[in-house]
Design a protein around this motif. Structure first.
Motif, mmCIF file in Angstrom:
data_model
loop_
_atom_site.group_PDB
_atom_site.id
_atom_site.type_symbol
_atom_site.label_atom_id
_atom_site.label_comp_id
_atom_site.label_asym_id
_atom_site.label_seq_id
_atom_site.Cartn_x
_atom_site.Cartn_y
_atom_site.Cartn_z
ATOM 1 N N GLN A 238 5.668 -15.892 -50.432
ATOM 2 C CA GLN A 238 5.416 -15.238 -51.716
ATOM 3 C C GLN A 238 4.498 -16.120 -52.548
ATOM 4 O O GLN A 238 4.983 -16.939 -53.326
ATOM 5 N N PRO A 239 3.197 -16.000 -52.377
ATOM 6 C CA PRO A 239 2.315 -16.844 -53.166
ATOM 7 C C PRO A 239 2.454 -16.571 -54.662
ATOM 8 O O PRO A 239 2.305 -17.464 -55.470
ATOM 9 N N GLU A 240 2.794 -15.324 -55.001
ATOM 10 C CA GLU A 240 2.898 -14.988 -56.422
ATOM 11 C C GLU A 240 4.089 -15.678 -57.075
ATOM 12 O O GLU A 240 4.061 -16.021 -58.227
ATOM 13 N N LEU A 241 5.173 -15.819 -56.292
ATOM 14 C CA LEU A 241 6.373 -16.414 -56.858
ATOM 15 C C LEU A 241 6.239 -17.919 -57.052
ATOM 16 O O LEU A 241 7.109 -18.529 -57.627
ATOM 17 N N SER A 242 5.151 -18.481 -56.541
ATOM 18 C CA SER A 242 5.001 -19.916 -56.675
ATOM 19 C C SER A 242 4.482 -20.319 -58.057
ATOM 20 O O SER A 242 4.293 -21.484 -58.315
ATOM 21 N N HIS A 243 4.265 -19.348 -58.944
ATOM 22 C CA HIS A 243 3.807 -19.674 -60.298
ATOM 23 C C HIS A 243 4.985 -20.147 -61.128
ATOM 24 O O HIS A 243 5.368 -19.528 -62.113
ATOM 25 N N GLY A 244 5.596 -21.205 -60.684
ATOM 26 C CA GLY A 244 6.675 -21.801 -61.467
ATOM 27 C C GLY A 244 8.042 -21.230 -61.178
ATOM 28 O O GLY A 244 9.011 -21.683 -61.736
ATOM 29 N N ALA B 40 9.059 -4.600 -54.235
ATOM 30 C CA ALA B 40 7.690 -4.947 -53.836
ATOM 31 C C ALA B 40 6.856 -5.309 -55.064
ATOM 32 O O ALA B 40 6.129 -6.313 -55.059
ATOM 33 N N PHE B 41 6.977 -4.519 -56.122
ATOM 34 C CA PHE B 41 6.220 -4.838 -57.339
ATOM 35 C C PHE B 41 6.719 -6.140 -57.963
ATOM 36 O O PHE B 41 5.940 -6.911 -58.519
ATOM 37 N N SER B 42 8.034 -6.348 -57.859
ATOM 38 C CA SER B 42 8.611 -7.578 -58.407
ATOM 39 C C SER B 42 8.039 -8.803 -57.688
ATOM 40 O O SER B 42 7.660 -9.795 -58.318
ATOM 41 N N ALA B 43 7.973 -8.720 -56.356
ATOM 42 C CA ALA B 43 7.415 -9.832 -55.587
ATOM 43 C C ALA B 43 5.926 -9.988 -55.853
ATOM 44 O O ALA B 43 5.395 -11.101 -55.901
ATOM 45 N N HIS B 44 5.260 -8.861 -56.041
ATOM 46 C CA HIS B 44 3.811 -8.890 -56.263
ATOM 47 C C HIS B 44 3.463 -9.581 -57.576
ATOM 48 O O HIS B 44 2.524 -10.361 -57.648
ATOM 49 N N HIS B 45 4.264 -9.286 -58.613
ATOM 50 C CA HIS B 45 3.985 -9.851 -59.929
ATOM 51 C C HIS B 45 4.721 -11.157 -60.181
ATOM 52 O O HIS B 45 4.532 -11.769 -61.237
ATOM 53 N N GLY B 46 5.600 -11.553 -59.242
ATOM 54 C CA GLY B 46 6.358 -12.779 -59.448
ATOM 55 C C GLY B 46 7.335 -12.675 -60.595
ATOM 56 O O GLY B 46 7.608 -13.641 -61.301
ATOM 57 N N ASP B 47 7.880 -11.473 -60.785
ATOM 58 C CA ASP B 47 8.797 -11.229 -61.892
ATOM 59 C C ASP B 47 10.193 -10.928 -61.331
ATOM 60 O O ASP B 47 10.330 -10.158 -60.377
#
Lengths: 200, 109
Positions: free
Chosen positions: A122-128, B57-64
């Motif tokens: 999850q590259p996106e989740l790596s933002h902190g 999927a959107f949650s993982a995509h946005h890191g939220d």
């Protein structure tokens, strides 16, 4: 690469099981295909990095399965062997489903073990935000209020369901004895009056 | 157009397409088998599961993280709905001896 293979396998199984669920004429067979869709979606959640969510879903599904099993056993007179004997009719399908589930579990475990030394999933989740932090914040953050609310709804629903199913048959099925007598008396009086009318 | 990042090694659009297919299948399950209440309930569950895929999927995509919590809440409410639905079905079965919803016409005007 393994993640991509796992995704397409899980997606194919989910769609195929959903199609079987829709087109199966036998209701029990349709209900047996449904868990395969469910566990494929749990696997997809794990691929997306939501392992905690997957664990919760598996936990709830196991509780639901145990509840349904007990309900079915009690509906068949409290004998589990009767229930198992009825399920034996679907032996071939159950074996097929078990095999598919095994392949899915192997793929997911392969994904989980291979991702530690590979690029971050999850590259996106790596933002902190790390997975561990995410898992903990569900139990400590403001999201807890939403979870507690949902759990309260679930508890209320369970209590309501128990009270609904444990209630005896209502007045529609078992009318009041006095009411029946009154209606019979009124009917009888009316019948008597109608019999008397031609004479008068 | 904004580029879609890979989610778990697979594009976001693949997850969305899968969720759309499952949602349509759930809808078909309701429309095609209107008589069976159990099948209708399970089809509703299928539609909710497909929505869950979208949310995660959107949650993982946005890191939220809100999406994950939202999915948990949806799951719990779905379980509650199923519990109540099956309890009502048990009552209907006791009264009418069938789970065919077309036979239940007590509330018809």
């Amino acid at each position: 690469m393994l993640t991509v293979i796992a995704f397409y396998t899980l997606a194919a199984v989910a769609i195929a099981s959903a199609v079987m669920f829709v087109i199966a004429r036998d209701l029990i067979l349709a209900a047996l295909w449904f868990p395969l869709v469910f566990y494929s979606i749990v696997g997809l959640n794990v691929l997306l990095g939501a392992e905690l969510l997957g664990v919760f879903m598996v936990f709830f599904s196991l509780i639901a399965a145990i509840g349904l099993f007990l309900l079915s056993v009690f509906a068949l007179g409290g004998d589990p062997s009767l229930f198992i004997a009825r399920l034996r009719v679907y032996d071939r399908q159950l074996r097929l489903m078990g095999g598919i589930l095994f392949v899915e579990v192997v793929l997911i475990l392969g994904h989980l073990f291979s991702r530690s030394d590979a690029v971050p999933v999850q590259p996106e989740l790596s933002h902190g935000v790390t997975d561990q932090a995410a898992d903990m914040s569900v139990f400590t953050g403001t999201q807890l209020i939403a979870l507690v609310g949902a759990v309260l709804v679930l508890m209320t629903a369970v209590i309501g369901a128990i009270s609904l199913t444990s209630r005896r048959r209502n007045a529609l099925q078992e009318p009041d004895f006095l009411d029946v007598l009154y209606k019979q008396g009124a009917g009888g009086a009316r019948a008597g009056a109608s019999r008397r009318e031609p004479r008068g | 157009m904004q580029s879609i990042h890979a989610v778990g090694g697979v594009g976001l659009e693949a997850y969305l397409a899968l969720a759309a297919v499952l949602f349509v299948l759930g809808l078909l399950g309701i429309v095609a088998n209107r008589r069976s209440a159990i099948r209708t309930l399970l089809s509703l569950e299928l539609m909710l599961l497909s929505v869950n895929i979208n949310v995660v999927a959107f949650s993982a995509h946005h890191g939220d993280l809100v999406g994950w919590v939202f999915t948990l809440v949806i799951g719990l409410v779905a379980v509650a709905e199923c519990v109540i639905g099956f309890a009502i079905l048990v009552c209907i079965y006791r009264l009418h001896g069938t789970t065919d919803v077309t036979d239940v016409s007590m509330l018809k005007g």
